[in-house]
Design an enzyme around this catalytic site. Structure first.
Site, PDB file in Angstrom:
ATOM      1  N   SER A 180      -6.574   1.353  -8.871  1.00 36.49           N
ATOM      2  CA  SER A 180      -5.251   1.846  -8.506  1.00 36.49           C
ATOM      3  C   SER A 180      -5.253   3.137  -7.704  1.00 36.49           C
ATOM      4  O   SER A 180      -4.342   3.385  -6.928  1.00 36.49           O
ATOM      5  CB  SER A 180      -4.398   2.023  -9.761  1.00 36.49           C
ATOM      6  OG  SER A 180      -5.031   2.894 -10.674  1.00 36.49           O
ATOM      7  N   HIS A 208      -2.400  -4.242  -8.663  1.00 36.77           N
ATOM      8  CA  HIS A 208      -2.293  -3.960  -7.225  1.00 36.77           C
ATOM      9  C   HIS A 208      -2.746  -5.126  -6.346  1.00 36.77           C
ATOM     10  O   HIS A 208      -2.814  -4.998  -5.129  1.00 36.77           O
ATOM     11  CB  HIS A 208      -3.078  -2.697  -6.889  1.00 36.77           C
ATOM     12  CG  HIS A 208      -2.582  -1.518  -7.663  1.00 36.77           C
ATOM     13  ND1 HIS A 208      -1.528  -0.742  -7.247  1.00 36.77           N
ATOM     14  CD2 HIS A 208      -2.955  -1.031  -8.879  1.00 36.77           C
ATOM     15  CE1 HIS A 208      -1.290   0.192  -8.161  1.00 36.77           C
ATOM     16  NE2 HIS A 208      -2.135   0.035  -9.153  1.00 36.77           N
ATOM     17  N   LYS A 238       5.332  -3.572  -9.041  1.00 38.77           N
ATOM     18  CA  LYS A 238       4.694  -3.089  -7.819  1.00 38.77           C
ATOM     19  C   LYS A 238       5.038  -4.050  -6.674  1.00 38.77           C
ATOM     20  O   LYS A 238       6.182  -4.077  -6.256  1.00 38.77           O
ATOM     21  CB  LYS A 238       3.215  -2.877  -8.084  1.00 38.77           C
ATOM     22  CG  LYS A 238       3.065  -1.642  -8.996  1.00 38.77           C
ATOM     23  CD  LYS A 238       1.729  -1.396  -9.593  1.00 38.77           C
ATOM     24  CE  LYS A 238       1.819  -0.118 -10.441  1.00 38.77           C
ATOM     25  NZ  LYS A 238       0.839  -0.059 -11.505  1.00 38.77           N
TER      26      LYS A 238
END
Ligand SMILES: *Cc1c(COP(=O)(O)O)cnc(C)c1O
Length: 392
Positions: A180, A208, A238
């Protein structure tokens, strides 16, 4: 009595002196390529909204329709009466999308990591974790009470030595699929091979990668990996642009979590409108491939221009493009100077990361011109911000 407060003040003062004190900027707009902070419009290079879905009209409409249909509150935990049709449908969709038999949604990624790790392992077990794993994974490993071994970043040989030595009942390998704060990726095929050789579970946190890699299906799909011993987790706040997280695995693993995972059992279900928004987001992720293409073009542009100018970008092919800085002070200085020029880029400092850095994140929502402008300003500022230190 005042002693209690003096202790807190002393700890905070220490952080201020070390340039590690934090505050929360207040954003006056929805997430997007530009945001208004303290009355100033800034181009946003620090969100994890990699595909620009956080305010996508179709997903917003699904949340609104979800509120109309299901109300706002879920009323209870999933095991009591909070598990609604929208949650069930969303879980089926997510499992299918990443290629696993079943899935479980949780209110946050932090909670999902606590849930999986503390349910699967305990005192007689051992957990093996990359040194650069996300804080939530580390916290979960500590909370599990299992023997906690950390191996050097992406060092498969060191992990193998640790696996060979353990006499634990159960073994669990835990890893960020995309790191990350560094943006590089884990050697997933090598990790799976070790998990097979030493009969361990492999738990990957794809916070991610989901939405971005593997045509949106995430890091497991991108690496063409399929194994019942892989437990896949991704967050939904995200690239997916909503909130929460899911775990995808074999039916029995999901059933086990439903029965054993305290961070799943003892918390109120997320609102059904969130599940509706996530389902809509999966459709957009699947259909709008141009978002991933545009993001890749931005990544290529930024890397080509900055590395071409001799800038020390960390090795990353993802939307996370960190620029290592000599000190927390320098990281804050460059972040502030960029802000003067209208760019918002976060300075990430210890204890979040071992070494200070500027964490630039790119999004499909950015205009190419905005990325170019950031590069121009970075190249202009780097020598002055670091004038007293060598920087290359
Ligand atoms: C953001 C993040 C989490 C936590 O997810 P939330 O949904 O924000 O709680 C977990 N793991 C990684 C690698 C992350 O980047």
């Amino acid at each position: 009595m005042t002693d209690l407060f003096q202790q807190l003040e002393a700890d905070l003062a220490e952080r201020r002196v070390a340039h590690l004190y934090r505050r929360r900027p207040v954003v006056a707009t929805p997430q997007g390529p530009t945001v208004i902070v303290d009355g100033v419009t800034l181009t946003n290079f620090c969100s994890n909204d990699y595909l620009g879905l956080a305010a996508h009209p179709h997903i917003v409409a699904a949340a609104q329709a979800g509120a109309s249909r299901w109300g706002v509150g879920s009323g209870a935990s999933h095991l009591v009466c909070g598990h609604q049709g929208a949650h069930e449908e969303c879980e089926r969709k997510l499992a299918n999308f990443v290629g696993k038999p079943a899935a479980l949604t949780l209110a946050t990624g932090y909670l999902a990591n606590l849930a999986v790790i503390t349910a699967l392992i305990g005192r007689e077990d051992a957990v093996f974790a990359d040194k650069l794993n996300h804080a939530s994974l580390n916290d979960a490993c500590l909370l599990s009470r299992a023997t906690f071994k950390r191996y050097a970043h992406n060092d498969l040989a060191m992990l193998e030595r640790q696996l060979a030595q353990t006499e634990a009942r159960r073994k669990l390998i835990v890893v960020d699929a995309v790191f990350s704060m560094d943006g590089d990726t884990a050697p997933l095929a090598g990790l799976l091979a070790l998990a097979e050789r030493y009969d361990a579970w492999l738990f990957m946190d794809d916070a991610h990668g989901f939405g971005v890699l593997g045509e949106g299906r995430g890091s497991m799909a991108a690496a063409s990996l399929a194994s019942p011993r892989i437990i896949y987790m991704a967050t939904l706040g995200k690239a997916a642009g909503v909130a929460g997280a899911f775990v995808a695995a074999e039916e029995i693993v999901i059933d086990y979590l439903i029965n054993m995972a305290r961070p799943y059992i003892y918390t109120t279900a997320a609102p059904a409108l969130i599940a509706e928004a996530v389902s809509a987001s999966v459709d957009v992720i699947a259909q709008e491939a141009w978002r991933r293409e545009r993001l890749q073009a931005h990544i290529a542009l930024l890397r080509a221009r900055l590395t071409g100018a001799g800038c020390a970008l960390m090795p990353s092919g993802t939307a996370i493009q960190p620029l290592e800085m000599p000190s927390s002070e320098a990281a804050l200085g460059l972040s502030a100077a960029l802000r003067q020029r209208g760019h918002w880029v976060a300075a990430i400092r210890p204890p979040t990361v071992p070494t200070p850095r500027l964490r630039i994140t790119l999004s499909a929502a950015h205009e190419t011109a905005a990325v170019s402008q950031l590069v121009d300003d970075l190249l202009d500022l780097l020598p002055t911000v670091n004038s007293s230190r060598s920087f290359s």
